[in-house]
Design a protein around this motif. Structure first.
Motif, PDB file in Angstrom:
ATOM      1  N   PHE A  93      38.187  31.282  40.810  1.00 44.65           N
ATOM      2  CA  PHE A  93      38.821  32.603  40.745  1.00 44.65           C
ATOM      3  C   PHE A  93      38.592  33.307  42.067  1.00 44.65           C
ATOM      4  N   TRP A  94      39.275  34.451  42.268  1.00 44.22           N
ATOM      5  CA  TRP A  94      39.032  35.187  43.512  1.00 44.22           C
ATOM      6  C   TRP A  94      39.124  36.703  43.354  1.00 44.22           C
ATOM      7  N   LYS A  95      39.144  37.193  42.134  1.00 48.77           N
ATOM      8  CA  LYS A  95      39.082  38.635  41.921  1.00 48.77           C
ATOM      9  C   LYS A  95      38.202  38.927  40.719  1.00 48.77           C
ATOM     10  N   VAL A  96      37.353  39.968  40.843  1.00 46.56           N
ATOM     11  CA  VAL A  96      36.470  40.391  39.768  1.00 46.56           C
ATOM     12  C   VAL A  96      36.695  41.868  39.513  1.00 46.56           C
ATOM     13  N   ALA A  97      36.698  42.254  38.259  1.00 46.94           N
ATOM     14  CA  ALA A  97      36.934  43.651  37.891  1.00 46.94           C
ATOM     15  C   ALA A  97      35.665  44.466  38.090  1.00 46.94           C
ATOM     16  N   MET A  98      35.330  44.687  39.360  1.00 43.37           N
ATOM     17  CA  MET A  98      34.130  45.447  39.704  1.00 43.37           C
ATOM     18  C   MET A  98      34.382  46.208  41.001  1.00 43.37           C
ATOM     19  N   ARG A  99      33.607  47.228  41.201  1.00 39.14           N
ATOM     20  CA  ARG A  99      33.600  47.941  42.469  1.00 39.14           C
ATOM     21  C   ARG A  99      32.199  48.433  42.776  1.00 39.14           C
ATOM     22  N   PRO A 106      30.216  45.746  53.984  1.00 34.80           N
ATOM     23  CA  PRO A 106      28.811  45.348  53.825  1.00 34.80           C
ATOM     24  C   PRO A 106      28.206  45.675  52.468  1.00 34.80           C
ATOM     25  N   VAL A 107      28.536  46.834  51.900  1.00 34.41           N
ATOM     26  CA  VAL A 107      27.976  47.185  50.597  1.00 34.41           C
ATOM     27  C   VAL A 107      28.580  46.299  49.513  1.00 34.41           C
ATOM     28  N   SER A 108      29.884  46.027  49.610  1.00 32.12           N
ATOM     29  CA  SER A 108      30.533  45.129  48.655  1.00 32.12           C
ATOM     30  C   SER A 108      29.888  43.752  48.694  1.00 32.12           C
ATOM     31  N   ALA A 109      29.639  43.253  49.899  1.00 33.65           N
ATOM     32  CA  ALA A 109      29.021  41.935  50.040  1.00 33.65           C
ATOM     33  C   ALA A 109      27.612  41.935  49.455  1.00 33.65           C
ATOM     34  N   PHE A 110      26.860  43.003  49.712  1.00 27.39           N
ATOM     35  CA  PHE A 110      25.493  43.081  49.198  1.00 27.39           C
ATOM     36  C   PHE A 110      25.475  43.096  47.677  1.00 27.39           C
ATOM     37  N   VAL A 111      26.334  43.899  47.072  1.00 30.03           N
ATOM     38  CA  VAL A 111      26.365  44.004  45.608  1.00 30.03           C
ATOM     39  C   VAL A 111      26.754  42.655  44.999  1.00 30.03           C
TER      40      VAL A 111
END
Length: 397
Positions: A268-274, A296-301
């Protein structure tokens, strides 16, 4: 888009622990035992003195003043050899073997020694000040189970049980690849306004190294297929390939295309998160691929939720979906939309009365906000407004 839970099942729950390796016991911190270990000896191997004093027969003690003949000495590593008769005593030191014919140690503070005799008013108390043979563990007793997470305290136990080497699950090899024409190294002498310092690679590497992964940075690929494919091919022997950036749908977001060209099977390549919606998950042969977002914050989470638990799973450690602990809010929060929201927040208040203070600005590019935060408030999809004092799940980091 997959839910966070479904994405976690696909990435982490489906993974299996890696093969095993035999390591010196002192090099196993952070690893997981692949097989139980049993003691090769008793600990201690004989009765030992817990104090400095005199080994005696308890039957010689009455509470009245008695004198006992000093017949020898027992020190740690140099036990007394010979019999101890009634009316006799052996000078003994902490950790020394208790002579077979004695059953009590009188501490030196409760004695007076002169002219080859010791005097004491100690009362009879068999086994006093003695550490009995096997009080810690016995020969052939299982001291650590398979699946034990090894720390300095368990490593000490394994060594004491007579194991200089341990069979543990192998640490995963993690290859980290940054992508983007705009990236430059943090130690560049001068920065251009259009450049972006590559802060995410060292951040993710530190996160996973702290989980005992064997991480290597394999470079910064340009935003073209040739550069991306060359770098991806260099990670062929990795257990996990983590790409950073280029996972979205822009004209320059070529990571998924490059991975497909290298025969990646896409899960998959999309997740329902932010933050963190554009997350690539797939496999190239035996290499698990995680394509993290570029912010960077997206990658960290994403790394916190998926990459670190994946490392745990491959090493044989428990790897549940990070769910958080309930804590009260110090400020209200609006109702949430369709994606699970991971909100940066600080802990405020005194110990025992902690509350959560969500950051005002949740832009996924703001590393300063991340650095000032203590963790993430988890807001499920479509959850209603939360008011001051409401309990919400909090994931510390």
């Amino acid at each position: 888009m997959l839910s966070v839970e479904k994405a976690f099942e696909s990435i982490v729950a489906a993974a299996k622990p890696l093969t095993t390796e035999r390591l010196p016991v002192e090099n196993t911190s952070g690893r997981v035992l692949a097989a139980p270990i049993s003691a090769r000896r008793s600990q201690p191997g004989c009765d030992l003195s817990a104090m400095d004093g005199y080994a005696v027969k308890s039957t010689d003690l009455s509470g009245d003043m008695v004198s006992l003949k000093l017949v020898g000495e027992s020190a740690a590593g140099a036990p007394y050899i010979g019999a101890v008769k009634a009316g006799e005593a052996v000078r003994i030191f902490t950790g020394a073997a208790v002579p077979d014919d004695t059953d009590q140690v009188v501490i030196q503070e409760n004695t007076e020694a002169r002219n080859g005799l010791i005097y004491t008013r100690e009362i009879a108390a068999p086994h006093k000040n003695i550490r009995a043979k096997g009080i810690d563990f016995n020969d052939k007793q299982c001291v650590l189970d398979a699946g034990t997470f090894l720390t300095p305290k368990t490593i000490g136990l394994a060594a004491a049980a007579g194991h200089g080497y341990l069979m543990v699950h192998r640490a995963p090899k993690v290859a980290i690849l940054s992508t983007g024409d705009e990236l430059v190294a943090p130690d560049k002498k001068q920065f251009q306004a259009h450049e972006t310092v590559n802060s995410t690679a060292p951040q993710i590497m530190s996160l996973l190294t702290s989980a005992s992964a064997d991480c290597s940075f394999i470079g910064q690929a340009k935003d073209d297929l040739s550069s991306l494919r060359k770098h991806i091919a260099a990670a062929a022997d990795a257990d996990i390939l983590i790409t950073i950036g280029g996972a979205s749908v822009g004209d320059k977001d070529l990571v998924q295309k490059a991975l497909s060209a290298e025969s990646m099977h896409l899960d998959f390549w999309k997740v329902a998160m932010r933050p963190g919606k554009p997350l690539i998950s797939g496999k190239i042969n035996d290499t698990i691929v995680l394509g993290l977002p570029g912010n960077p914050v997206s990658a960290f989470v994403c790394a916190l939720l998926f990459a670190r638990p994946l490392v745990d799973k491959l090493m044989g450690r428990p790897a549940p979906l990070p769910a958080g602990v309930p804590l009260p809010l110090a400020a209200s929060m609006p109702e949430n939309g369709p994606r699970q929201h991971y909100v940066r927040a600080r802990l405020i208040g005194t110990p025992g009365q902690r509350k959560l203070d969500p950051a005002v600005d949740q832009d996924s590019s703001l590393l300063s906000v991340l650095a000032q935060s203590d963790g993430l408030i988890i807001r499920p999809p479509h959850c209603p407004e939360a008011k001051i004092g409401d309990m919400v799940p909090f994931l510390p980091f």
